[in-house]
Each structure stands twice: as C-alpha cells, then as structure tokens.
Enzyme design. Structure first.
Site, PDB file in Angstrom:
ATOM      1  N   GLU A   1      -3.990   9.358   8.869  1.00 39.54           N
ATOM      2  CA  GLU A   1      -2.538   9.274   9.110  1.00 39.54           C
ATOM      3  C   GLU A   1      -2.113  10.146  10.297  1.00 39.54           C
ATOM      4  OE1 GLU A   1       0.205   7.853   7.136  1.00 39.54           O
ATOM      5  OE2 GLU A   1      -1.054   6.810   5.695  1.00 39.54           O
TER       6      GLU A   1
ATOM      7  N   ASP B   1       0.867  -1.184   0.000  1.00 33.78           N
ATOM      8  CA  ASP B   1       0.000   0.000   0.000  1.00 33.78           C
ATOM      9  C   ASP B   1       0.901   1.231   0.000  1.00 33.78           C
ATOM     10  OD1 ASP B   1      -2.421   1.538   0.290  1.00 33.78           O
ATOM     11  OD2 ASP B   1      -1.933   1.822   2.396  1.00 33.78           O
ATOM     12  N   SER B   2       0.288   2.404  -0.205  1.00 39.82           N
ATOM     13  CA  SER B   2       1.041   3.648  -0.136  1.00 39.82           C
ATOM     14  C   SER B   2       1.523   3.936   1.288  1.00 39.82           C
ATOM     15  CB  SER B   2       0.164   4.806  -0.607  1.00 39.82           C
ATOM     16  OG  SER B   2      -0.972   4.905   0.216  1.00 39.82           O
TER      17      SER B   2
ATOM     18  N   CYS C   1      -4.281  -1.339  -2.103  1.00 37.83           N
ATOM     19  CA  CYS C   1      -4.400   0.111  -2.292  1.00 37.83           C
ATOM     20  C   CYS C   1      -5.342   0.326  -3.465  1.00 37.83           C
ATOM     21  CB  CYS C   1      -3.017   0.693  -2.606  1.00 37.83           C
ATOM     22  SG  CYS C   1      -3.057   2.420  -3.125  1.00 37.83           S
ATOM     23  N   ASN C   2      -6.406   1.063  -3.238  1.00 30.81           N
ATOM     24  CA  ASN C   2      -7.382   1.281  -4.296  1.00 30.81           C
ATOM     25  C   ASN C   2      -6.820   2.095  -5.451  1.00 30.81           C
ATOM     26  OD1 ASN C   2     -10.488   0.576  -3.540  1.00 30.81           O
ATOM     27  ND2 ASN C   2      -9.270   0.863  -1.708  1.00 30.81           N
ATOM     28  N   THR C   3      -5.963   3.088  -5.135  1.00 26.13           N
ATOM     29  CA  THR C   3      -5.421   3.933  -6.192  1.00 26.13           C
ATOM     30  C   THR C   3      -4.586   3.095  -7.161  1.00 26.13           C
ATOM     31  OG1 THR C   3      -5.400   5.799  -4.659  1.00 26.13           O
ATOM     32  CG2 THR C   3      -4.073   6.020  -6.639  1.00 26.13           C
TER      33      THR C   3
ATOM     34  N   CYS D   1     -11.018   3.148  -0.451  1.00 28.38           N
ATOM     35  CA  CYS D   1      -9.638   3.496  -0.101  1.00 28.38           C
ATOM     36  C   CYS D   1      -9.339   2.723   1.168  1.00 28.38           C
ATOM     37  CB  CYS D   1      -9.507   4.999   0.142  1.00 28.38           C
ATOM     38  SG  CYS D   1      -7.914   5.491   0.841  1.00 28.38           S
ATOM     39  N   THR D   2      -8.187   2.071   1.228  1.00 22.87           N
ATOM     40  CA  THR D   2      -7.929   1.188   2.383  1.00 22.87           C
ATOM     41  C   THR D   2      -7.768   1.936   3.705  1.00 22.87           C
ATOM     42  OG1 THR D   2      -5.640   1.082   1.618  1.00 22.87           O
ATOM     43  CG2 THR D   2      -7.040  -0.798   1.136  1.00 22.87           C
ATOM     44  N   HIS D   3      -7.642   3.263   3.650  1.00 24.99           N
ATOM     45  CA  HIS D   3      -7.628   4.035   4.893  1.00 24.99           C
ATOM     46  C   HIS D   3      -9.040   4.185   5.473  1.00 24.99           C
ATOM     47  CE1 HIS D   3      -3.599   5.357   3.699  1.00 24.99           C
ATOM     48  NE2 HIS D   3      -3.441   5.834   4.904  1.00 24.99           N
TER      49      HIS D   3
ATOM     50  N   TYR E   1      -0.759   8.474  -2.366  1.00 28.66           N
ATOM     51  CA  TYR E   1      -0.798   8.186  -3.799  1.00 28.66           C
ATOM     52  C   TYR E   1      -1.988   8.876  -4.478  1.00 28.66           C
ATOM     53  CZ  TYR E   1       2.614   4.262  -3.835  1.00 28.66           C
ATOM     54  OH  TYR E   1       3.736   3.473  -3.783  1.00 28.66           O
TER      55      TYR E   1
END
Lengths: 285, 285
Positions: free
Chosen positions: A169, A27-28, A90-92, A201-203, A59
């Site tokens: 974050e 992931d980013s 990571c979705n992006t 988005c994984t966040h 990202y």
C-alpha cells in the site's frame, strides 16, 4: 409514468439483472484489483462494480465479527448496483465470512480460497503446501481445512506476513527493504520441503516476482486470482447469465476513503484506465 | 426510587462530572497509550477511560471527512462515560479535526500538536525544526502553521513516515529492519540543519531511542506526550476540576476490535497492569 413504461422498466431491470448486470468485486483496499484484472482479462464482456474498503483497511488484523459486519455492509451496497454475482476478492473475508454471506444470499458469491486451494492440490507433487496470508487468514486455518478436504494427506504450512500489505500500500513493493521482510517472514518456510506456495492475500501477487525469486525454481507459486476468474466464468455460463452484449464492458470503482490515491494505484495495476473513483459512506449500508 | 434518592443521584452525578469524573483519552490504536502513560505519571489521581479505534486503524492515510466522523463517534462514546475532559492522543486527529470538535464541545478537548510545537519552539536554537508524522498530519501542515504562529521565522521540515505505524503495531520496533526504514524516510532530513525534531505521531515515541541514535546528539527529539499531560494538568487546576480523591485511580480500556491483542500490547507499554479491554461497536455512536 404510465403503466406501459412501468412494465418496460420492470422488464429492463429483470433483463439487466440476468445478463448485462455487473459483477460485484470487493476487497479491503487495492489488493482485490489483482482479481478484478484477471476477470477483465478472462471475461472481457462483463461489467464490473469494484468496491475497496479503504476507510477500514487493513482487514488482516481484525476480528471475525467485524469482518462479517463489514462484508454485509459492502454486499448491501453492491446489491444497490444490481450485481448478478459477487466475487469476494479478499482472502481474509473469504476465510472468515464467506460461508455466512453465501447462506444469506440469493445470487452467487465466490471467494478466492477454494480456487487457490484447488490449484495448489493439483500442482503439488509431494503434498507439502505453503500458505502466506494475513494473521486472520492463517489463524482461521481455512486454507488447511479446504486443502485437506481435497487431499486428506496434504501438509499445509501457514505463515502470517502482516507487513506485506502496508509495504504494498505504501509503494515499497519493488524496494530492497521488501526483500528483507520476505526473508524475515519466509525463511523458516523456505527450509521446509514445500513444492507449492499459495499467495493467500490479494495484495501478495504484487510481490510475486520477489517471492518467486526468493523460493527459486523448486517451488510453484500459486496466485488464486486466475482460478477465481475461471470459477466465475463457469458459474455464469452454467446459469446462463454471462453477458452476451458486444458492447465494451463498463468498470466502476467505489471506495470508502481516499479516492484519488486509489485511482493512482489502480492505474498502476490495471491495463484499463480508471478515470475516477467514487466515494461511498459504507457505514450507511 | 423516591424523590430524596433522585436528588442524591443527581448530586452525585454532578459531583462525579466535576472532580472524580474520568479523563477520556483516544487514539486510532495503541499509539495513544504513550500519552496515557504520561498522564498516569503526572496526574496519578485521575481516572482514565481510553479508547483505541483498532477496527479502523491506521488513520494516517485516511481523509479529513472520515477522520472527523470517526472522532465525533468516539467523543459521543466517551461522553457516555461522563468524562470531564478529553485528550486527543492522536496527531492525525489533532491535525485534521481538533478545532471542529472543540467548537462542538462544552468540556475541554486537548490535542497533542500545540504542546509539541511549543516545546520545539522553546528548545530550538537555530529555528529549524523537523517533524515526522503520518501522511495526513504532514500534508495538513498543522505543525507548520502552529509553529509559525509562535515563531514566524521558524523553518519547518515535515516528512511523512507511513510505515512506522505498522512496524510498531506488528512488533518490529526493536528489529533491525526498522533502522533501515528510519534511514529511508529520514536521511534527507538528517542532511538538513534541524536542531530539533518532533515525533509527530503517538506511535513514534516507541521508536524514540532508534530515532535519537540516528540523529545523534546535535538534534533534540521532542515527544509531545509529556507537554500534553502538563497542559491537561493546568486546565484541570484552572477549572478546579482536578480529582482530589485519595483513592487509587481507575483505568478502563475500550477498543473497536481485537481486544486481546490490545491488552498484550498495552501491558508492554504501561507500568500499570491492564487486566482486560472491552469491545465497543463504535459505529453505533
């Protein structure tokens, strides 16, 4: 080293690559840990090598060509760890680079978008689906395309939420301010008829309870992590490369920057205790 | 090419490097434009080459070793444009990497911290100075060290404000939510006796009026950009390398990602109209 040892080593490497070899997850940054957590739960015998690109996070506001370059570097790094399969958590990256890196690879590479889209299509009753994601993910319209392949009549309403990643974050997931940012980004979507919403988005699963409360009972919230782990399980068993060892799984964590901050964050998300995270100069790969 | 042309070319390159050569200005992203704007105003004849590292923004949460590596790559890139001096228009780089890159360089390299610290020391009456900046800048305590060299009795109160950069980058500078984030980060500082506060990140001047209103008349807000441009002017004249040409200055903009987004943003900040921004693969330098 004599010949016999040489052969043993080759055999053990081969063996390693087929069953006990780890799953690569990347992931980013820390968001992909929500996917790693689900893999740990559903596939407790699989070893995992996780890479978070904390030197180049986020990202979501970056271009397709850079995302593709970053992804290739990370895949080259994961291959040095002899991974037998890779999960793009990571979705992006899944939206912008997955097809290309899949074509370039001889091991399975899975993304998070198709699994999430599938659950959404299965769970919607009126065919109106919302997607929250990064700017890059929403602009790519990858969710829309994949959902329409499954249900050509589906209506997909996408919304970029660029502040969600920094809020998570920076530790604001449970702060009141996050409630207001959710309202700023998603009030228009709440006024629509959506009955299903994808956390694209994984966040975002780290804001799940807030988002769920915001939309209320009428909207089903989809976290693609669960279904992604299910897909991985299916592929490993289909190919006969699932780990049959009874030993406890080993988890290794690598990042491109700020390893200690990552370790603290990971210990807040995972049930497994992350002892240390190693630093990698990803631009060398 | 015959010898005469060869000599002419060498002379013109030399000439170029001494007076008409551009000033290199760099930042992690768009924030450094607040410094470039000040240089354009105070030194209207100087050509500028600006680089924004939009592929790796933000810098504020990244480690010293990565910041140093990023800075060296950018300086190598700027040197290919024959810059005669470089302004590090980023507090994080100024705090973590300035001394090292200055030692490695044969052209002047200026940061933004010493100029900002100097104004603060000159303007404070009670010697109590606040600094808002990124996590990396505040943790480095560079402002504290430099201010104490100028006034050993000064008290410096630093506060990291990591959400300010994404709020600015995502266009929330004038949004009500930003007022609340200012309150979250700076309410403790407002309770202290500070009479001077440094905007210790080049993005923060874009929140200046909000922060000024929050602290009220009793606190003087310092934007290091003005003083940095003054320092640059002084160095150019001392070395006799100021641009004496009467032609209109040329401004060139380069980024490592998302050039169009940068151009839109730049046109909102600068009085000069940015026609286009070029993309650079900075990892090749």
């Amino acid at each position: 080293m004599d010949n016999t040892n040489g052969i043993k080593e080759i055999l053990s490497v081969k063996n390693n690559l087929s069953n006990e070899a780890p799953i690569g997850v990347f992931d980013s940054g820390v968001g992909g840990l929500t996917v790693a957590r689900e893999i740990m739960r559903q596939l407790p015998h699989e070893n995992i090598v996780y890479f978070g690109d904390t030197a180049r996070v986020p990202y979501g506001s970056k271009s397709k060509s850079n995302i593709l370059r970053f992804s290739r570097q990370i895949i080259r790094f994961l291959r040095t760890k002899d991974v037998k399969a890779i999960v793009v958590a990571c979705n992006t990256v899944s939206a912008l680079a997955l097809e290309t890196v899949q074509e370039e690879s001889d091991i399975p590479i899975l993304g998070v978008i198709a699994p999430g889209a599938r659950v959404a299509v299965q769970s919607t009753k009126n065919g109106i689906i919302g997607v929250a994601g990064t700017e890059a993910t929403i602009q790519s319209e990858t969710y829309t395309k994949i959902i329409r392949q499954m249900n050509p009549d589906a209506v997909v309403i996408g919304k970029p939420c660029p502040l969600f990643v920094p809020l998570v974050e920076e530790g604001f997931a449970k702060h009141r301010i996050t409630e207001e940012v959710i309202d700023i980004y998603l009030s228009d979507m709440r006024k629509t008829e959506i009955d299903t919403m994808i956390l694209g988005c994984t966040h975002y699963p780290l804001l799940r309870s807030r988002i769920k409360a915001y939309f209320g009972e009428k909207v089903h919230i989809v976290n693609p992590a669960y279904e992604t782990a299910m897909d991985l399980k299916k592929i490993l068993f289909e190919r006969g490369i699932e780990n049959r060892s009874e030993r406890a799984a080993a988890y290794k964590f690598y990042v491109s920057d700020a390893a200690e901050k990552f370790t603290r964050f990971a210990n807040g998300i995972l049930t497994y205790d992350v002892a240390s995270t190693r630093l990698v100069n990803i631009e060398e790969y």
